[in-house]
Design an enzyme around this catalytic site. Structure first.
Site, PDB file in Angstrom:
ATOM      1  N   THR A   6       0.848  -1.191   0.000  1.00  0.00           N
ATOM      2  CA  THR A   6       0.000   0.000   0.000  1.00  0.00           C
ATOM      3  C   THR A   6       0.886   1.244   0.000  1.00  0.00           C
ATOM      4  OG1 THR A   6      -0.226  -0.121   2.407  1.00  0.00           O
ATOM      5  CG2 THR A   6      -1.957  -1.155   1.110  1.00  0.00           C
ATOM      6  N   GLY A  65      -2.104   4.552  -4.191  1.00  0.00           N
ATOM      7  CA  GLY A  65      -2.808   3.295  -4.424  1.00  0.00           C
ATOM      8  C   GLY A  65      -2.003   2.125  -3.908  1.00  0.00           C
ATOM      9  N   ALA A  93      -5.724   4.481  10.629  1.00  0.00           N
ATOM     10  CA  ALA A  93      -6.537   3.284  10.340  1.00  0.00           C
ATOM     11  C   ALA A  93      -6.854   3.083   8.857  1.00  0.00           C
ATOM     12  CB  ALA A  93      -7.838   3.262  11.146  1.00  0.00           C
ATOM     13  N   ALA A  94      -6.299   3.928   7.976  1.00  0.00           N
ATOM     14  CA  ALA A  94      -6.573   3.714   6.536  1.00  0.00           C
ATOM     15  C   ALA A  94      -6.108   2.307   6.130  1.00  0.00           C
ATOM     16  CB  ALA A  94      -5.867   4.766   5.701  1.00  0.00           C
ATOM     17  N   GLY A  95      -4.951   1.913   6.631  1.00  0.00           N
ATOM     18  CA  GLY A  95      -4.437   0.575   6.312  1.00  0.00           C
ATOM     19  C   GLY A  95      -5.328  -0.522   6.888  1.00  0.00           C
ATOM     20  N   ASP A  96      -5.840  -0.297   8.082  1.00  0.00           N
ATOM     21  CA  ASP A  96      -6.703  -1.303   8.726  1.00  0.00           C
ATOM     22  C   ASP A  96      -7.998  -1.461   7.930  1.00  0.00           C
ATOM     23  OD1 ASP A  96      -4.727  -1.066  10.658  1.00  0.00           O
ATOM     24  OD2 ASP A  96      -5.919   0.291  11.899  1.00  0.00           O
ATOM     25  N   ARG A 136     -12.301  11.125   7.362  1.00  0.00           N
ATOM     26  CA  ARG A 136     -12.984  11.235   8.660  1.00  0.00           C
ATOM     27  C   ARG A 136     -11.992  11.089   9.815  1.00  0.00           C
ATOM     28  NH1 ARG A 136     -17.402   6.746   6.845  1.00  0.00           N
ATOM     29  NH2 ARG A 136     -18.459   8.046   5.330  1.00  0.00           N
TER      30      ARG A 136
HETATM   31  O1  RIB Z   1      -3.753   1.679  12.745  1.00  0.00           O
HETATM   32  C1  RIB Z   1      -4.307   2.612  13.623  1.00  0.00           C
HETATM   33  C2  RIB Z   1      -4.364   2.058  15.008  1.00  0.00           C
HETATM   34  O2  RIB Z   1      -3.059   1.871  15.494  1.00  0.00           O
HETATM   35  C3  RIB Z   1      -5.029   2.968  16.012  1.00  0.00           C
HETATM   36  O3  RIB Z   1      -6.412   2.771  16.093  1.00  0.00           O
HETATM   37  C4  RIB Z   1      -4.272   2.676  17.299  1.00  0.00           C
HETATM   38  O4  RIB Z   1      -5.058   2.107  18.289  1.00  0.00           O
HETATM   39  C5  RIB Z   1      -3.122   1.772  16.899  1.00  0.00           C
HETATM   40  O5  RIB Z   1      -3.377   0.466  17.173  1.00  0.00           O
END
Ligand code: RIB
Length: 307
Positions: free
Chosen positions: A222, A227, A251-254, A287
């Site tokens: 990523t 992209g 958290a974009a990666g999550d 967001r």
């Molecule tokens: O990837 C973002 C996350 O990393 C956050 O929500 C934080 O808790 C850490 O775990």
């Protein structure tokens, strides 16, 4: 078609966020920030992202026996995530992350793992049946490596595809990588794992090739707004990102990983799944906060239709 069953093994945190002009330097005090508290943790963010994207999600985790753990679990229940394999730990507090978010959306994160550090191989083995029946197992590295390996071994025995997001970055043994179907590092994580500074598409290809040589099935590198670069033994391609105005990249990666698991679990082709995940990640950066930023299925589809 039934929603694909996705098992996520990983961390849950409560994020304490300060949004301010820029990230403070060591020793510096910056005034003028705004505070927000939101549910986070890489594993929990992936689980919530997968549930909102249309997955039937089981989350395997540990939280403390405290208010933060209580709030986290209530949030999972609201998102219809199965919480049967979440242990309430009496000996360690719930995980907490302190996050600075700068005006341009970039962040800096410090984590006190608490109960996440006690998620054990036996916690994971309790979920053997759920893992064996899943369309995908999703993991990151905010919980102990032996726990990650135990989950991967269970999935491998049942032929369940493993998506590993190697974040936060740390060296990984070949015995783990050889069982990973899809590895999703960002540029920093890819550099730590391969020694290749990922500053271009050709560098991404070199880093990806090194990871394939260590036994990974497919690498999806990523690259933020640019992209994701996808490489395996049959193909290599850059899947462009969606242009948005970043408010918070946390958290974009999550979100990318959660959405990717759902699309693949639905049987979509690899590159189409990456585009779906890019769209979900793009929405999330518009967001503030980790779990509050994970989009619902309809929102992802609207973005996909609009471009
Ligand atoms: O990837 C973002 C996350 O990393 C956050 O929500 C934080 O808790 C850490 O775990």
């Amino acid at each position: 078609m039934a929603n694909p069953k996705i098992v996520v093994v990983g961390s849950s945190n409560t994020d304490m966020i300060i949004k301010l002009e820029r990230i403070p330097r060591p020793g510096e005090t910056l005034l003028g920030g705004e505070f927000a508290m939101a549910a986070g943790g890489k594993g929990a963010n992936q689980a919530v992202a997968a549930a909102r994207a249309g997955g039937d999600v089981v989350f395997v985790a540990r939280v403390g026996d405290d208010m933060f753990g209580e709030q986290a679990v209530s949030g999972f229940v609201r998102d219809k995530i199965c919480v049967d394999y979440i242990v309430r730990d009496k000996r360690a507090p719930s995980g907490v992350a302190l996050i600075f978010v700068a005006k341009d959306g970039q962040n800096s994160i410090a984590v006190a793992g608490g109960a996440n550090a006690r998620l054990s191989p036996s916690d994971v083995r309790r979920a053997t049946r759920a893992i064996s029946e899943a369309r995908a197992l999703v993991l990151q590295l905010e919980t102990p490596l032996p726990t990650v390996q135990a989950a991967v071994n269970i999935a491998a025995r049942s032929g369940v595809p493993v998506i590993l997001n190697p974040a936060p970055a740390r060296p990984l043994p070949d015995r783990l990588l050889a069982r990973v179907s899809i590895l999703t590092p960002n540029e920093t994580e890819a550099e730590l794992l391969t020694g290749v500074a990922v500053t271009s598409e050709s560098a991404a290809e070199r880093a990806g090739a090194k990871l394939l040589a260590r036994g990974v099935g497919t690498v999806i590198l990523t690259m933020g707004a640019k992209g994701a670069f996808v490489i395996n033994r049959e193909l290599k391609a850059m899947v462009p990102g969606f242009k948005v105005k970043a408010v918070d990249t946390t958290a974009a990666g999550d979100v990318f990983n959660g959405a990717l698991a759902v699309a693949l679990g639905e049987g979509r082709p690899l590159l189409e799944s990456v585009r779906f995940a890019n769209a979900a990640a793009a929405i999330s950066v518009t967001r503030l906060g980790a779990q509050p930023s994970a989009p619902k299925r309809g929102e992802i589809e609207r973005v996909l239709r609009s471009r």
